[in-house]
Design a protein around this motif. Sequence first.
Motif, PDB file in Angstrom:
ATOM      1  N   ASP A   1      16.004  54.463  36.745  1.00 60.54           N
ATOM      2  CA  ASP A   1      17.591  54.022  36.167  1.00 60.54           C
ATOM      3  C   ASP A   1      17.839  53.251  37.704  1.00 60.54           C
ATOM      4  N   ALA A   2      19.074  55.265  38.292  1.00 52.45           N
ATOM      5  CA  ALA A   2      19.428  55.165  39.411  1.00 52.45           C
ATOM      6  C   ALA A   2      18.877  53.337  40.417  1.00 52.45           C
ATOM      7  N   LYS A   3      17.862  53.658  40.442  1.00 47.84           N
ATOM      8  CA  LYS A   3      17.155  53.045  42.074  1.00 47.84           C
ATOM      9  C   LYS A   3      17.187  51.717  41.661  1.00 47.84           C
ATOM     10  N   GLN A   4      16.827  51.544  40.278  1.00 48.68           N
ATOM     11  CA  GLN A   4      17.324  49.595  39.692  1.00 48.68           C
ATOM     12  C   GLN A   4      18.423  49.023  40.044  1.00 48.68           C
ATOM     13  N   ARG A   5      19.781  50.579  39.298  1.00 44.88           N
ATOM     14  CA  ARG A   5      21.030  50.332  39.465  1.00 44.88           C
ATOM     15  C   ARG A   5      21.437  50.142  41.062  1.00 44.88           C
ATOM     16  N   ILE A   6      21.207  50.662  42.383  1.00 42.76           N
ATOM     17  CA  ILE A   6      21.626  50.726  43.734  1.00 42.76           C
ATOM     18  C   ILE A   6      21.034  49.067  43.720  1.00 42.76           C
ATOM     19  N   SER A   7      19.487  49.229  43.316  1.00 44.23           N
ATOM     20  CA  SER A   7      18.277  48.050  44.157  1.00 44.23           C
ATOM     21  C   SER A   7      19.750  46.820  44.130  1.00 44.23           C
ATOM     22  N   ILE A   8      20.558  46.433  42.985  1.00 41.32           N
ATOM     23  CA  ILE A   8      21.817  45.328  43.163  1.00 41.32           C
ATOM     24  C   ILE A   8      23.063  45.932  43.426  1.00 41.32           C
ATOM     25  N   ASN A   9      23.012  46.966  43.814  1.00 46.26           N
ATOM     26  CA  ASN A   9      24.451  47.123  45.107  1.00 46.26           C
ATOM     27  C   ASN A   9      25.709  47.789  43.791  1.00 46.26           C
ATOM     28  N   ARG A  10      24.828  48.750  42.951  1.00 46.29           N
ATOM     29  CA  ARG A  10      26.091  49.114  41.822  1.00 46.29           C
ATOM     30  C   ARG A  10      26.319  50.594  43.246  1.00 46.29           C
ATOM     31  N   GLU A  11      27.126  50.950  42.611  1.00 47.85           N
ATOM     32  CA  GLU A  11      27.438  52.389  42.781  1.00 47.85           C
ATOM     33  C   GLU A  11      27.450  53.293  42.124  1.00 47.85           C
TER      34      GLU A  11
ATOM     35  N   ARG B   1      33.229  49.317  42.781  1.00 49.59           N
ATOM     36  CA  ARG B   1      32.947  46.934  42.333  1.00 49.59           C
ATOM     37  C   ARG B   1      32.179  47.285  41.384  1.00 49.59           C
ATOM     38  N   ASP B   2      31.440  48.359  41.242  1.00 51.22           N
ATOM     39  CA  ASP B   2      30.508  48.341  40.170  1.00 51.22           C
ATOM     40  C   ASP B   2      29.717  49.533  39.858  1.00 51.22           C
TER      41      ASP B   2
END
Length: 266
Positions: A145-155, A102-103
């Motif tokens: 950075d990974a936590k931030q990406r996960i927080s907006i539902n990215r893979e 998805r993202d």
Amino acid sequence: MAEQSLPGPGALVVVRSLIYFVVFYVVTALYLVLGSWLLIGPRSWAMKGLEVHGRTCVWLLRLICGTKLEVRGRENLPKTGCLVISKHQSAWDTFGLISLFRDPAIVLKDELKWIPFYGWFCVKFEHILVKREKASAALKSMIRDAKQRISINREVVIFPEGTRTIPGAPPDYKPGYVALYEALGVVTVPLALNSGLFWPRRSLWRYPGTIVVEFLPALPPGLPRAEFRSRIESAIEAASTRLIEEAARSPSPPPLALAYRRAHAG
């Protein structure tokens, strides 16, 4: 299984590969230059451009070289933020996998950002860029950075071996993916593939056949470190080996699959 000891490609493979080589880089350059205005637009627009580029190059590979794509296990990929641990065999993985998510936010080496256009887009896509020479600081930055990406539902997608490996070669998983698993606390999806059989590393040749990408059953968060590592690595390696063996049994197996079959005969 030494790449240099493999038999040379046939004339048709050579011609098709050279045509695709030219077309691939022309198309990529056009996307980067003509799409440069996306650098100042919303990230979602740039990501859509990245997806279209990936789909285009996969389609051209099938059209020119006869290399198809089969995706298995899509149902194992959640529709929320997750961690994906992927085998990495080929440059194909860097564009061919994009449209399957998805993202995606891919963990890449930081020095890529200095490549004109390509690197600028890596920053625009908000991939996760890691300075590998600064191990401790790099790990903290990657997790943040990974936590931030996960927080907006990215893979979050990571290639745990850090570089492309020859299909069937002994695995060499680096520990960073385990730290991500423990820090993110989300479902983790193992990903197996056989792309290196048809788009070998350090080679111009593109072989006909079917690249298979397989999303394996997800692992829940909270597993003990040793159990998680064992389950992830055994699942990915077993599935990747199975995909090599499937290709070796096909009517026209690529050279690396044949070499694997000969090496493991009996």
